[in-house]
Design a protein around this motif. Structure first.
Motif, PDB file in Angstrom:
ATOM      1  N   TRP A  57      16.633 -34.961 -37.375  1.00 19.03           N
ATOM      2  CA  TRP A  57      16.292 -36.183 -36.656  1.00 19.03           C
ATOM      3  C   TRP A  57      15.348 -35.872 -35.493  1.00 19.03           C
ATOM      4  CZ3 TRP A  57      16.100 -41.133 -37.339  1.00 19.03           C
ATOM      5  CH2 TRP A  57      15.998 -41.997 -36.247  1.00 19.03           C
ATOM      6  N   GLN A  58      15.603 -34.765 -34.810  1.00 20.04           N
ATOM      7  CA  GLN A  58      14.734 -34.347 -33.701  1.00 20.04           C
ATOM      8  C   GLN A  58      13.329 -34.056 -34.201  1.00 20.04           C
ATOM      9  OE1 GLN A  58      14.904 -30.230 -32.247  1.00 20.04           O
ATOM     10  NE2 GLN A  58      15.348 -31.055 -30.205  1.00 20.04           N
ATOM     11  N   LEU A  59      13.225 -33.354 -35.330  1.00 19.66           N
ATOM     12  CA  LEU A  59      11.913 -33.021 -35.880  1.00 19.66           C
ATOM     13  C   LEU A  59      11.136 -34.278 -36.273  1.00 19.66           C
ATOM     14  CD1 LEU A  59      12.821 -29.950 -38.124  1.00 19.66           C
ATOM     15  CD2 LEU A  59      11.590 -29.909 -35.941  1.00 19.66           C
ATOM     16  N   CYS A  60      11.855 -35.285 -36.764  1.00 17.60           N
ATOM     17  CA  CYS A  60      11.199 -36.535 -37.184  1.00 17.60           C
ATOM     18  C   CYS A  60      10.768 -37.377 -35.986  1.00 17.60           C
ATOM     19  CB  CYS A  60      12.139 -37.342 -38.083  1.00 17.60           C
ATOM     20  SG  CYS A  60      12.437 -36.592 -39.700  1.00 17.60           S
ATOM     21  N   THR A  61      11.674 -37.551 -35.027  1.00 19.91           N
ATOM     22  CA  THR A  61      11.403 -38.454 -33.910  1.00 19.91           C
ATOM     23  C   THR A  61      10.441 -37.862 -32.885  1.00 19.91           C
ATOM     24  OG1 THR A  61      13.400 -37.647 -32.780  1.00 19.91           O
ATOM     25  CG2 THR A  61      13.612 -39.630 -34.156  1.00 19.91           C
ATOM     26  N   ARG A  62      10.348 -36.541 -32.855  1.00 18.38           N
ATOM     27  CA  ARG A  62       9.470 -35.901 -31.857  1.00 18.38           C
ATOM     28  C   ARG A  62       8.213 -35.305 -32.486  1.00 18.38           C
ATOM     29  NH1 ARG A  62      13.841 -32.613 -28.032  1.00 18.38           N
ATOM     30  NH2 ARG A  62      15.147 -34.416 -27.521  1.00 18.38           N
ATOM     31  N   SER A  80       5.290 -36.703 -30.494  1.00 14.09           N
ATOM     32  CA  SER A  80       5.381 -36.603 -29.036  1.00 14.09           C
ATOM     33  C   SER A  80       5.699 -35.199 -28.527  1.00 14.09           C
ATOM     34  CB  SER A  80       6.459 -37.570 -28.520  1.00 14.09           C
ATOM     35  OG  SER A  80       7.724 -37.250 -29.079  1.00 14.09           O
ATOM     36  N   GLY A  81       6.171 -34.331 -29.408  1.00 12.37           N
ATOM     37  CA  GLY A  81       6.532 -32.984 -28.968  1.00 12.37           C
ATOM     38  C   GLY A  81       5.809 -31.923 -29.764  1.00 12.37           C
ATOM     39  N   HIS A  82       5.048 -31.073 -29.067  1.00  6.51           N
ATOM     40  CA  HIS A  82       4.269 -30.032 -29.755  1.00  6.51           C
ATOM     41  C   HIS A  82       5.181 -29.066 -30.499  1.00  6.51           C
ATOM     42  CE1 HIS A  82       1.291 -26.949 -30.549  1.00  6.51           C
ATOM     43  NE2 HIS A  82       2.087 -26.071 -29.972  1.00  6.51           N
ATOM     44  N   GLU A  83       6.292 -28.672 -29.892  1.00  6.24           N
ATOM     45  CA  GLU A  83       7.186 -27.696 -30.500  1.00  6.24           C
ATOM     46  C   GLU A  83       7.773 -28.213 -31.809  1.00  6.24           C
ATOM     47  OE1 GLU A  83      11.334 -25.285 -29.507  1.00  6.24           O
ATOM     48  OE2 GLU A  83      10.215 -26.249 -27.885  1.00  6.24           O
ATOM     49  N   SER A  84       8.249 -29.466 -31.799  1.00  9.38           N
ATOM     50  CA  SER A  84       8.825 -30.055 -33.005  1.00  9.38           C
ATOM     51  C   SER A  84       7.775 -30.216 -34.101  1.00  9.38           C
ATOM     52  CB  SER A  84       9.452 -31.420 -32.693  1.00  9.38           C
ATOM     53  OG  SER A  84      10.568 -31.274 -31.844  1.00  9.38           O
ATOM     54  N   ARG A  85       6.568 -30.653 -33.715  1.00  6.82           N
ATOM     55  CA  ARG A  85       5.497 -30.829 -34.690  1.00  6.82           C
ATOM     56  C   ARG A  85       5.102 -29.488 -35.305  1.00  6.82           C
ATOM     57  NH1 ARG A  85       2.548 -33.531 -31.749  1.00  6.82           N
ATOM     58  NH2 ARG A  85       1.160 -31.941 -30.891  1.00  6.82           N
ATOM     59  N   ASP A  86       5.014 -28.468 -34.478  1.00  4.74           N
ATOM     60  CA  ASP A  86       4.633 -27.140 -34.949  1.00  4.74           C
ATOM     61  C   ASP A  86       5.672 -26.611 -35.939  1.00  4.74           C
ATOM     62  OD1 ASP A  86       2.876 -24.673 -34.561  1.00  4.74           O
ATOM     63  OD2 ASP A  86       4.855 -23.862 -34.092  1.00  4.74           O
ATOM     64  N   TYR A  87       6.931 -26.796 -35.614  1.00  4.99           N
ATOM     65  CA  TYR A  87       8.022 -26.325 -36.477  1.00  4.99           C
ATOM     66  C   TYR A  87       8.015 -27.084 -37.796  1.00  4.99           C
ATOM     67  CZ  TYR A  87      12.686 -24.463 -37.571  1.00  4.99           C
ATOM     68  OH  TYR A  87      13.752 -23.804 -38.156  1.00  4.99           O
ATOM     69  N   ALA A  88       7.837 -28.403 -37.727  1.00  2.00           N
ATOM     70  CA  ALA A  88       7.821 -29.226 -38.931  1.00  2.00           C
ATOM     71  C   ALA A  88       6.658 -28.855 -39.841  1.00  2.00           C
ATOM     72  CB  ALA A  88       7.745 -30.704 -38.560  1.00  2.00           C
ATOM     73  N   LEU A  89       5.505 -28.582 -39.261  1.00  2.00           N
ATOM     74  CA  LEU A  89       4.339 -28.198 -40.054  1.00  2.00           C
ATOM     75  C   LEU A  89       4.546 -26.840 -40.725  1.00  2.00           C
ATOM     76  CD1 LEU A  89       1.428 -29.374 -37.716  1.00  2.00           C
ATOM     77  CD2 LEU A  89       2.153 -30.400 -39.889  1.00  2.00           C
TER      78      LEU A  89
END
Length: 269
Positions: A63-68, A71-80
């Protein structure tokens, strides 16, 4: 033994072994010798049941990875990086599938994979421990780790007995993510889209070829639920266990099982 009971046992075996580094595919191939052969859709679907357990356990992280994501570089980087690992697995997995790869029908290759994988696990953990002593605890997932984890998933699929979880976790540890909890989390999370995609692919193939009419959907449903429930308990236990223990006990189990299979099962069977 009734077909539903056999399906239940296969679901339990899958749930226990999918995330423990002892090879779920290897155990299922062996178990099917006594419990009856199942379709590819059945085997992949119960793996998806086990993956569902990981979704529930990591639901807050997902949920954190989706919602951020935006808005969040760290979450986006991890998701990518998760997407990259999945992409590598998906592309190479399709290549392997189109090449006509078939799982082994005899026990010997699985037994040897269990034994060789056990030796590799012990050595890899020692190397990883040395890297951690030099580099310190690193929880970061690099792009190199993401790509190698994707490759490791394909390797584990081609050689049943190696274990997808063991291969991906130790590849991550050796590639620079020295913190075991972080390596394990990434390995488990990347398995979510991988197994769901594999299940969807097989389902489409079954529907396209008309094999769905021959599938025992009740037995599949029983096995799916059993796999999900037992996997939930197994993953919870493993995440607690690896905080203070090494993977040596799993390596010992793999050697014992591999040797037993070579001694008990006649050659060529």
């Amino acid at each position: 033994m009734t077909d539903l009971l056999a399906a239940l046992l296969l679901g339990i075996i899958e749930g226990i072994t999918e995330f423990l580094p002892i090879s779920s595919t290897g155990h299922l191939l062996i178990a099917e010798r006594w419990l009856g052969h199942r379709s590819d859709l059945f085997n992949i679907s119960i793996q998806a049941g086990a993956i569902l357990a990981v979704v529930l356990i990591y639901r807050r992280r997902l949920w954190q990875l989706c919602t951020r994501f935006f808005s969040g570089h760290e979450s986006r980087d991890y998701a990518l990086k998760l997407a990259t690992a999945f992409g590598v697995t998906a592309v190479l997995g399709l290549v392997v599938k189109k090449a006509g790869f078939e799982l082994p029908e005899t026990v010997a290759p699985i037994a040897w994979a269990l034994i060789i994988g056990a030796v590799w696990m012990v050595l890899a953990e020692q190397w990883a421990a040395r890297r951690a002593a030099v580099l310190g605890e690193r929880a970061q997932i690099t792009w190199t780790v993401a790509i190698l984890v994707g490759l490791a998933q394909v390797l584990a699929g081609v050689f049943p007995g190696t274990s997808r979880s063991a291969t991906t976790i130790f590849v991550a540890l050796l590639a620079g993510t020295t913190q075991r909890a972080a390596a394990t989390e990434f390995a488990f999370l990347v398995g979510i889209p991988t197994m769901f995609a594999a299940t969807g692919y097989e389902l489409v193939e079954v529907m396209r070829t008309g094999q769905a009419v021959h599938e025992d959907w009740t037995a599949l449903g029983v096995a799916f639920v059993a796999s999900a429930l037992t996997a939930f308990a197994a993953v919870k236990w493993l995440l607690y266990y690896i905080q203070n223990h090494r993977f040596t006990v799993f390596a010992v189990y793999r050697v014992i099982l591999g040797v037993a299979l070579l001694l008990v099962v006649p050659a060529g069977e």
